[in-house]
Design a protein around this motif. Structure first.
Motif, PDB file in Angstrom:
ATOM      1  N   LEU A 200       7.655   4.036  -6.618  1.00 18.13           N
ATOM      2  CA  LEU A 200       8.942   3.558  -6.144  1.00 18.13           C
ATOM      3  C   LEU A 200       9.826   4.668  -5.610  1.00 18.13           C
ATOM      4  O   LEU A 200      10.584   4.472  -4.661  1.00 18.13           O
ATOM      5  N   GLU A 201       9.743   5.850  -6.214  1.00 16.27           N
ATOM      6  CA  GLU A 201      10.629   6.944  -5.815  1.00 16.27           C
ATOM      7  C   GLU A 201       9.985   7.943  -4.858  1.00 16.27           C
ATOM      8  O   GLU A 201      10.688   8.581  -4.077  1.00 16.27           O
ATOM      9  N   HIS A 202       8.655   8.069  -4.932  1.00 12.86           N
ATOM     10  CA  HIS A 202       8.008   9.100  -4.118  1.00 12.86           C
ATOM     11  C   HIS A 202       6.835   8.569  -3.289  1.00 12.86           C
ATOM     12  O   HIS A 202       6.239   9.326  -2.516  1.00 12.86           O
ATOM     13  N   GLY A 203       6.494   7.300  -3.465  1.00 15.25           N
ATOM     14  CA  GLY A 203       5.409   6.722  -2.677  1.00 15.25           C
ATOM     15  C   GLY A 203       4.033   7.237  -3.039  1.00 15.25           C
ATOM     16  O   GLY A 203       3.129   7.211  -2.203  1.00 15.25           O
ATOM     17  N   VAL A 204       3.866   7.682  -4.294  1.00 14.97           N
ATOM     18  CA  VAL A 204       2.569   8.227  -4.720  1.00 14.97           C
ATOM     19  C   VAL A 204       2.041   7.441  -5.925  1.00 14.97           C
ATOM     20  O   VAL A 204       2.768   6.695  -6.559  1.00 14.97           O
TER      21      VAL A 204
END
Length: 218
Positions: free
Chosen positions: A33-37
């Motif tokens: 959600l925050e870093h796309g990983v």
């Protein structure tokens, strides 16, 4: 009495399940959600949130036969609010599952949508739940008064915190929001533990007497 004890234990266990699923689910989904990983972690988080949604509804359904004796509007209202909370959680699950497919494209938009569902679901609805269930539990003296009182005090605090998040005063993951959520979290945890290991009091306020139905004259 034994039936009430079984219902209370079921509700208590389901309350504990909400804690066991919600906290790790957030930790597993945050990297995506925050870093796309790490979408592979988020999938497990989504599965935990599905369990969380069913456990939320289960707590209200299990307590309904007990709480409706003392206030049917509050008891039914709690089932409705819990169901709405579960629905918002499942919307968040759909966002997470969509993100695992998008990977990078559209991450910001879906993360924003998940943030709003997180605010309205785990942010606002637990306060509504505390006001509804806390009131009927306190009136009926089903558990020690301090437990629902904590929930009733924490509910407006959590609502105020959610309002602050809505207007951008702080974020959902800020220290202010975390502290504001503690009383309601403590209420739900203590209620879950009490119902699991002790049940509901049988020496509290007596249930209202049933009103006899008029007999049909043939």
């Amino acid at each position: 009495m034994n039936h009430d004890r079984s219902l209370a234990r079921t509700a208590g266990i389901l309350y504990l399940v909400t804690f066991a699923t919600s906290i790790p689910a957030l930790a597993l989904e945050t990297p995506l959600l925050e870093h796309g990983v790490h979408p592979e972690f988020a999938i497990w988080g989504a599965l935990l949130e599905i369990m969380l949604a069913f456990a939320c509804v289960g707590t209200a359904v299990a307590l309904l036969p007990i709480t409706r004796r003392y206030s049917e509007p509050l008891a039914v209202g709690f089932v409705v609010s819990r169901t709405l909370e579960a629905s918002l959680i499942l919307v968040g699950v759909l966002c997470v599952m969509t993100l695992t497919s998008l990977r990078t494209a559209g991450v910001d938009a879906m993360s924003t949508l998940h943030g709003w569902t997180f605010l309205l679901g785990p942010g606002v609805m637990p306060a509504v739940n505390a006001l509804l269930l806390g009131t009927v539990v306190l009136r009926a003296r089903l558990v020690p008064a301090v437990i629902p009182i904590v929930g009733l005090i924490g509910a407006p605090i959590l609502l105020a915190s959610s309002l602050g998040t809505l207007f951008g005063a702080w974020t959902q993951t800020s220290a202010v929001a975390g502290l504001a959520a503690l009383p309601v979290a403590l209420w739900e945890l203590s209620l879950g533990l009490w119902l699991t290991f002790t049940g509901v009091r049988t020496n509290g306020m007596p249930a209202p007497a049933a009103v006899p139905l008029p007999q049909r004259v043939s």
